[in-house]
Scaffold this motif. Sequence first.
Motif, PDB file in Angstrom:
ATOM      1  N   PRO A   1       0.795  -1.231   0.000  1.00  0.00           N
ATOM      2  CA  PRO A   1       0.000   0.000   0.000  1.00  0.00           C
ATOM      3  C   PRO A   1       0.828   1.282   0.000  1.00  0.00           C
ATOM      4  O   PRO A   1       0.265   2.362  -0.158  1.00  0.00           O
ATOM      5  N   ALA A   2       2.145   1.174   0.162  1.00  0.00           N
ATOM      6  CA  ALA A   2       2.993   2.365   0.105  1.00  0.00           C
ATOM      7  C   ALA A   2       2.867   3.071  -1.245  1.00  0.00           C
ATOM      8  O   ALA A   2       3.119   4.284  -1.346  1.00  0.00           O
TER       9      ALA A   2
ATOM     10  N   PHE B   1       0.084   3.468  -2.777  1.00  0.00           N
ATOM     11  CA  PHE B   1      -1.290   3.975  -2.929  1.00  0.00           C
ATOM     12  C   PHE B   1      -1.354   5.455  -3.304  1.00  0.00           C
ATOM     13  O   PHE B   1      -2.173   5.828  -4.161  1.00  0.00           O
ATOM     14  N   PRO B   2      -0.562   6.351  -2.691  1.00  0.00           N
ATOM     15  CA  PRO B   2      -0.647   7.762  -3.095  1.00  0.00           C
ATOM     16  C   PRO B   2      -0.427   7.965  -4.587  1.00  0.00           C
ATOM     17  O   PRO B   2      -1.119   8.782  -5.223  1.00  0.00           O
TER      18      PRO B   2
ATOM     19  N   ALA C   1      -4.699   9.210   1.854  1.00  0.00           N
ATOM     20  CA  ALA C   1      -3.600   8.448   1.253  1.00  0.00           C
ATOM     21  C   ALA C   1      -2.421   8.221   2.199  1.00  0.00           C
ATOM     22  O   ALA C   1      -1.870   7.111   2.242  1.00  0.00           O
TER      23      ALA C   1
ATOM     24  N   SER D   1      -1.392   4.385   3.063  1.00  0.00           N
ATOM     25  CA  SER D   1      -0.091   3.886   2.610  1.00  0.00           C
ATOM     26  C   SER D   1       0.686   3.175   3.711  1.00  0.00           C
ATOM     27  O   SER D   1       1.606   2.402   3.424  1.00  0.00           O
TER      28      SER D   1
ATOM     29  N   ALA E   1      -5.988  -1.705   4.447  1.00  0.00           N
ATOM     30  CA  ALA E   1      -6.062  -0.658   3.423  1.00  0.00           C
ATOM     31  C   ALA E   1      -7.335  -0.798   2.597  1.00  0.00           C
ATOM     32  O   ALA E   1      -8.048   0.184   2.340  1.00  0.00           O
TER      33      ALA E   1
END
Length: 212
Positions: A5-6, A8-9, A53, A57, A64
């Motif tokens: 999920p890092a 995601f932004p 976000a 993340s 998430a």
Amino acid sequence: MTLTPALFPALISAIAETITEQADAVTELDQAIGDGDHVFNLQRGIQALQAAAPEISGLDWPAAWQKIGMLLMSSVGGASGSLYATLFINLAKNSKDSTLSVVEFARLFDLAVTAVKQRGKADAGEKTMLDVLIPVAVKLQQDAAAGLTLAEIYADVRASAEAGVAATRDMLATKGRASFLGERSIGHIDAGAKTAQLMIAAVSSVLAQAGE
């Protein structure tokens, strides 16, 4: 697949950009056979996700996806909100751990799309976002099982989404406001299918560039 999920932004930024770029064209599609507010509603959800976000993340995948689903449920109006919320909440529900293989994600995505079908009481061929989500889920499982490279999978997924949205033009709408138009709904691309295709293309492009 080492995606976490890092990223995601970057994913939500790409989605926001493509929806903004195509907003007028999609709204024109929606005004032809829908309420005309699909993009507005979708952008509310995207803005909520952008604001969250940094938090998202830092989570693992199950948390998430749950967070994304709850945010979409509370921020996106119309049918799209509940359907996309269902998609992500079911990704969280069926996820066993925080690591993802391609095969495992394909399984999770297929289960989530099945939940969307049940929630919307719809299936392929009814001129909805499912005409994109279903073929993408099928292709993803086929490619993952065949051991294709990530680059090949992303290309196939994008092609499946594009074919799915194009197919809605000749379909008779049987769900939502467009269904009230009967035969007049034929000849128009479904706006929900179009935004689903745009978002899938944006996500797959970011992943490809990241080498994930």
